[in-house]
Motif scaffolding. Structure first.
Motif, PDB file in Angstrom:
ATOM      1  N   LYS A 200       0.829  -1.198   0.000  1.00 35.08           N
ATOM      2  CA  LYS A 200       0.000   0.000   0.000  1.00 35.08           C
ATOM      3  C   LYS A 200       0.867   1.253   0.000  1.00 35.08           C
ATOM      4  CE  LYS A 200      -3.653   0.135   2.726  1.00 35.08           C
ATOM      5  NZ  LYS A 200      -4.810   0.255   1.817  1.00 35.08           N
ATOM      6  N   ARG A 201       1.937   1.207   0.776  1.00 32.39           N
ATOM      7  CA  ARG A 201       2.778   2.402   0.895  1.00 32.39           C
ATOM      8  C   ARG A 201       3.487   2.738  -0.406  1.00 32.39           C
ATOM      9  NH1 ARG A 201       5.220   1.214   6.967  1.00 32.39           N
ATOM     10  NH2 ARG A 201       3.413   2.061   8.110  1.00 32.39           N
ATOM     11  N   HIS A 202       3.717   1.753  -1.258  1.00 31.57           N
ATOM     12  CA  HIS A 202       4.284   2.078  -2.563  1.00 31.57           C
ATOM     13  C   HIS A 202       3.207   2.371  -3.592  1.00 31.57           C
ATOM     14  CE1 HIS A 202       6.530   2.240  -6.215  1.00 31.57           C
ATOM     15  NE2 HIS A 202       5.896   1.180  -6.698  1.00 31.57           N
ATOM     16  N   PHE A 203       2.275   1.441  -3.783  1.00 33.82           N
ATOM     17  CA  PHE A 203       1.394   1.525  -4.935  1.00 33.82           C
ATOM     18  C   PHE A 203       0.304   2.587  -4.797  1.00 33.82           C
ATOM     19  CE2 PHE A 203       3.220  -2.697  -5.621  1.00 33.82           C
ATOM     20  CZ  PHE A 203       3.558  -2.584  -6.969  1.00 33.82           C
ATOM     21  N   GLU A 204      -0.148   2.879  -3.588  1.00 36.97           N
ATOM     22  CA  GLU A 204      -1.216   3.874  -3.473  1.00 36.97           C
ATOM     23  C   GLU A 204      -0.726   5.299  -3.713  1.00 36.97           C
ATOM     24  OE1 GLU A 204      -3.468   3.264   0.079  1.00 36.97           O
ATOM     25  OE2 GLU A 204      -4.108   1.249  -0.518  1.00 36.97           O
TER      26      GLU A 204
ATOM     27  N   ALA B  24       5.069   7.202  -9.881  1.00 36.82           N
ATOM     28  CA  ALA B  24       5.976   8.332  -9.721  1.00 36.82           C
ATOM     29  C   ALA B  24       7.056   8.313 -10.801  1.00 36.82           C
ATOM     30  CB  ALA B  24       6.620   8.309  -8.344  1.00 36.82           C
ATOM     31  N   PHE B  25       7.654   9.466 -11.019  1.00 41.10           N
ATOM     32  CA  PHE B  25       8.557   9.618 -12.152  1.00 41.10           C
ATOM     33  C   PHE B  25       9.940   9.046 -11.883  1.00 41.10           C
ATOM     34  CE2 PHE B  25      11.618  12.034 -14.737  1.00 41.10           C
ATOM     35  CZ  PHE B  25      11.097  11.791 -15.995  1.00 41.10           C
ATOM     36  N   GLN B  26      10.404   9.061 -10.636  1.00 46.29           N
ATOM     37  CA  GLN B  26      11.779   8.672 -10.339  1.00 46.29           C
ATOM     38  C   GLN B  26      12.007   7.172 -10.466  1.00 46.29           C
ATOM     39  OE1 GLN B  26      12.919  10.003  -6.446  1.00 46.29           O
ATOM     40  NE2 GLN B  26      14.161  11.656  -7.261  1.00 46.29           N
ATOM     41  N   SER B  27      13.251   6.824 -10.766  1.00 47.20           N
ATOM     42  CA  SER B  27      13.717   5.448 -10.652  1.00 47.20           C
ATOM     43  C   SER B  27      14.292   5.244  -9.253  1.00 47.20           C
ATOM     44  CB  SER B  27      14.798   5.162 -11.690  1.00 47.20           C
ATOM     45  OG  SER B  27      15.986   5.885 -11.379  1.00 47.20           O
ATOM     46  N   LEU B  28      14.611   4.001  -8.928  1.00 44.08           N
ATOM     47  CA  LEU B  28      15.202   3.714  -7.624  1.00 44.08           C
ATOM     48  C   LEU B  28      16.613   4.275  -7.489  1.00 44.08           C
ATOM     49  CD1 LEU B  28      13.938   0.147  -6.722  1.00 44.08           C
ATOM     50  CD2 LEU B  28      13.701   2.210  -5.340  1.00 44.08           C
ATOM     51  N   THR B  29      17.392   4.263  -8.564  1.00 42.01           N
ATOM     52  CA  THR B  29      18.733   4.844  -8.469  1.00 42.01           C
ATOM     53  C   THR B  29      18.647   6.354  -8.285  1.00 42.01           C
ATOM     54  OG1 THR B  29      18.818   4.802 -10.892  1.00 42.01           O
ATOM     55  CG2 THR B  29      19.978   3.042  -9.715  1.00 42.01           C
ATOM     56  N   GLU B  30      17.705   6.991  -8.950  1.00 36.19           N
ATOM     57  CA  GLU B  30      17.520   8.430  -8.754  1.00 36.19           C
ATOM     58  C   GLU B  30      17.031   8.729  -7.345  1.00 36.19           C
ATOM     59  OE1 GLU B  30      16.259   9.879 -13.249  1.00 36.19           O
ATOM     60  OE2 GLU B  30      14.775   8.850 -12.000  1.00 36.19           O
TER      61      GLU B  30
ATOM     62  N   GLY C 165      14.554  13.191   0.353  1.00 39.38           N
ATOM     63  CA  GLY C 165      14.162  11.799   0.520  1.00 39.38           C
ATOM     64  C   GLY C 165      13.295  11.517   1.721  1.00 39.38           C
ATOM     65  N   TYR C 166      13.319  12.399   2.725  1.00 37.64           N
ATOM     66  CA  TYR C 166      12.547  12.171   3.943  1.00 37.64           C
ATOM     67  C   TYR C 166      11.379  13.150   4.072  1.00 37.64           C
ATOM     68  CZ  TYR C 166      16.678   9.411   4.903  1.00 37.64           C
ATOM     69  OH  TYR C 166      17.699   8.498   4.805  1.00 37.64           O
ATOM     70  N   ASP C 167      11.119  13.917   3.003  1.00 40.60           N
ATOM     71  CA  ASP C 167       9.985  14.832   2.972  1.00 40.60           C
ATOM     72  C   ASP C 167       8.919  14.278   2.025  1.00 40.60           C
ATOM     73  OD1 ASP C 167      11.445  16.586   4.584  1.00 40.60           O
ATOM     74  OD2 ASP C 167      12.356  17.546   2.826  1.00 40.60           O
ATOM     75  N   LYS C 168       7.718  14.781   2.175  1.00 37.19           N
ATOM     76  CA  LYS C 168       6.638  14.324   1.299  1.00 37.19           C
ATOM     77  C   LYS C 168       6.934  14.638  -0.161  1.00 37.19           C
ATOM     78  CE  LYS C 168       1.629  14.467   0.685  1.00 37.19           C
ATOM     79  NZ  LYS C 168       0.342  15.018   1.193  1.00 37.19           N
ATOM     80  N   GLY C 169       7.434  15.827  -0.429  1.00 35.65           N
ATOM     81  CA  GLY C 169       7.813  16.190  -1.802  1.00 35.65           C
ATOM     82  C   GLY C 169       6.621  16.501  -2.682  1.00 35.65           C
ATOM     83  N   VAL C 170       6.916  16.851  -3.927  1.00 41.78           N
ATOM     84  CA  VAL C 170       5.845  17.204  -4.870  1.00 41.78           C
ATOM     85  C   VAL C 170       5.165  15.930  -5.359  1.00 41.78           C
ATOM     86  CG1 VAL C 170       7.073  19.290  -5.555  1.00 41.78           C
ATOM     87  CG2 VAL C 170       7.392  17.202  -6.877  1.00 41.78           C
ATOM     88  N   PRO C 171       3.907  16.004  -5.785  1.00 47.41           N
ATOM     89  CA  PRO C 171       3.166  14.800  -6.192  1.00 47.41           C
ATOM     90  C   PRO C 171       3.830  14.063  -7.351  1.00 47.41           C
ATOM     91  CG  PRO C 171       1.674  16.661  -5.871  1.00 47.41           C
ATOM     92  CD  PRO C 171       3.063  17.214  -5.808  1.00 47.41           C
ATOM     93  N   ASN C 172       3.827  12.737  -7.255  1.00 49.16           N
ATOM     94  CA  ASN C 172       4.242  11.850  -8.355  1.00 49.16           C
ATOM     95  C   ASN C 172       5.671  12.082  -8.823  1.00 49.16           C
ATOM     96  OD1 ASN C 172       1.774  10.446  -8.536  1.00 49.16           O
ATOM     97  ND2 ASN C 172       0.880  12.162  -9.660  1.00 49.16           N
TER      98      ASN C 172
ATOM     99  N   GLY D 107      14.359   2.112 -14.311  1.00 49.47           N
ATOM    100  CA  GLY D 107      13.132   2.590 -14.925  1.00 49.47           C
ATOM    101  C   GLY D 107      12.121   3.069 -13.900  1.00 49.47           C
ATOM    102  N   ASN D 108      11.016   3.607 -14.431  1.00 47.59           N
ATOM    103  CA  ASN D 108       9.979   4.141 -13.541  1.00 47.59           C
ATOM    104  C   ASN D 108       8.580   3.687 -13.958  1.00 47.59           C
ATOM    105  OD1 ASN D 108       9.738   5.630 -15.884  1.00 47.59           O
ATOM    106  ND2 ASN D 108       9.434   7.596 -14.874  1.00 47.59           N
ATOM    107  N   GLU D 109       8.503   2.572 -14.678  1.00 41.13           N
ATOM    108  CA  GLU D 109       7.191   2.111 -15.125  1.00 41.13           C
ATOM    109  C   GLU D 109       6.397   1.520 -13.962  1.00 41.13           C
ATOM    110  OE1 GLU D 109       7.235  -2.186 -16.885  1.00 41.13           O
ATOM    111  OE2 GLU D 109       9.036  -1.180 -17.661  1.00 41.13           O
TER     112      GLU D 109
END
Length: 493
Positions: free
Chosen positions: A327-331, A336-342, A351-358, A433-435
């Protein structure tokens, strides 16, 4: 290097620190305060908490100094053999990475408030606490004299938080040659035998996975608060845990198990199996690296899984936590646009803030999800005779045990070695990737008789993620082996 920490007026929340640096020979010395702490990859600028700052020679005469940056000072030391930096540190926040004092607690993360000189980082350090004689000290450092702790160097010093209090509860257990300590400060009375039993089980299960434990002793340092809280930080031979509320009962106990298992896994993964960019730590600036999805994602995946393998969690308890992870990832972040390396790199940005949507994904939640997929891919191909366990054992033997650091290419090579094939598709789609991953994830979940679905009955809110168990005998058998099996290599038997 010697440090003395006291709190003469705990209600002020001020800690008084004396830092003694001896054997000076140069005309100037530069003193540095860390700008961040390991385990939290963001600049925290601890110098902002310093209220008063003075420097003297060993005769008590003030020395001239100049502030070079926000957390660095140059001291004039011509003809001086030793100096004492005397300063106060405001400690009004409690989490697993701060320092705090009141009339019955002294809680210190040395990385917050201990100065150092660049060329003295590898020298022994002593830390003296001005506390009453009837207080206990819980810490991974050795206690060499009453209320005095010893570290082999500055890196050990700042990787060893401590709790000192007259109210500490202490529970011990042993697994193989390692003695484990559970220290609890707070208004709870734990079931000691249950704690000892459950902690022993998951500790033993993790040691079986890797084949050995890196330390001779390990400390779970636990603060229980009256308010809701959940935070843990890994350290060399300890972890600092802050949890609450203290009246939550079984929910608090489940949280304690979950965060403790996660942090113990870090004793191998990141404390010793460490990205090369973090060897050694540079405490003055950002230490960028792209593999936090390994350090935190793989650890998050194993934290709860180990509890199920150890029979501390039953299936229902484990799948409840597993669904929360999904749920914490998919909902919020499934598209989201970023990849895991990014995302690993940008921990230092937001990384520890809510940040902008998606925009961003969590190295914890997406990292754990793709670790699951890699584990199931290897298991499906090799009928459970190989798994992500083998990857982590090899990472320990090649990089953690010799403590030489690994790169993203190193991790990729090990995963492909264990898989017995190229994993271009995995790294392209899951890491670089970010798919959206629902379809790919469900392909692997079907192997263990599970499926991710969305509850769309409420058309107003975001659809909720559900983890559904399929009526599939083959999937049930694979799920049983995935949840219950740690394959041990012949050399470990």
């Amino acid at each position: 290097m010697h440090y003395r920490i006291s709190s003469t007026n705990p209600s002020s929340r001020l800690l008084e620190i004396d830092f003694l640096l001896t054997d000076l020979s140069a005309s100037t010395v530069e003193l540095q305060l860390p700008a961040w702490r390991p385990g939290r990859y963001e600049l925290q600028n601890f110098a902002k908490n310093i209220q008063r700052f003075e420097i003297f020679d060993n005769a008590g005469k003030p020395l001239a100094f100049q502030k070079l940056t926000k957390d660095r000072w140059r001291v004039q030391t011509e003809g001086v053999s030793a100096l004492v930096a005397r300063y106060t540190y405001y400690s009004n926040v409690i989490n697993a990475g701060t320092s705090f004092a009141d009339d019955r607690l002294l809680y210190i993360n040395p990385v917050n408030l201990c100065l150092y000189a660049d060329d003295r980082l590898r020298e022994p350090c002593t830390l003296e606490l001005a506390i009453p004689d009837d207080w206990q000290i819980a810490c991974g450092m050795a206690q060499t004299a009453p209320n005095t702790l010893h570290a082999s160097d500055f890196y050990e010093l700042v990787d060893c938080p401590l709790i000192a209090s007259p109210d500490l509860q202490h529970i011990q257990y042993e697994v193989d040659e390692t003695r484990f300590h559970i220290w609890i400060n707070g208004n709870i009375k734990p079931d000691v035998e249950r704690l000892r039993h459950d902690f022993s089980r998951f500790s033993e299960t993790q040691i079986r996975l890797f084949g050995e434990f890196p330390e001779k002793d390990y400390h779970f340092l636990t603060l229980i608060l009256p308010t809701a809280f959940y935070h843990g930080v890994e350290h060399r031979n300890s972890t600092m845990l802050v949890l609450g509320p203290n009246d939550e009962g079984e929910g608090l106990y489940t949280d304690l198990l979950g965060v403790s298992s996660h942090e113990l896994f870090h004793a191998w993964n990141v404390i010793r199996i460490r990205p090369t960019e973090l060897l050694p730590y540079d405490f003055t600036r950002e230490n960028y690296f792209t593999t936090c999805f390994v350090a935190e994602g793989v650890t998050t995946y194993y934290g709860d899984l180990i509890l199920r393998r150890a029979n501390v969690f039953n299936d229902a308890a484990y799948f409840k936590e597993f669904q929360v992870l999904l749920k914490r990832h998919f909902e919020p972040n499934g598209r989201a646009f970023q990849s895991l390396t990014e995302a690993s790199w940008d921990l230092w940005l937001d990384g520890y803030d809510k940040g902008v949507p998606n925009r961003k994904v969590s190295v914890y939640h997406k990292g754990a999800t793709v670790a699951l997929m890699l584990d199931l891919h290897i298991r499906r191909k090799w009928n459970h005779t190989r798994s992500l366990d083998d990857v982590m054992r090899i990472m320990w033997e090649r990089f953690g045990k010799p403590f030489i650091g690994y790169t993203l290419d190193d991790y990729r090579a090990v995963t492909e070695e264990v898989a017995g094939e190229s994993l271009d598709w995995y790294y392209s789609r899951c890491i670089f990737g970010n798919e959206p991953l629902e379809t790919l994830l469900n392909d692997y979940l079907a192997f263990i008789g599970l499926q991710l679905e969305y509850d769309t009955t409420d058309l107003v809110s975001t659809p909720s993620v559900l983890l559904v168990q399929l009526d599939d005998p083959a999937g049930f058998e694979n799920r049983y082996r995935w949840l219950g099996e740690i394959r041990v290599t012949p050399s470990q038997r």
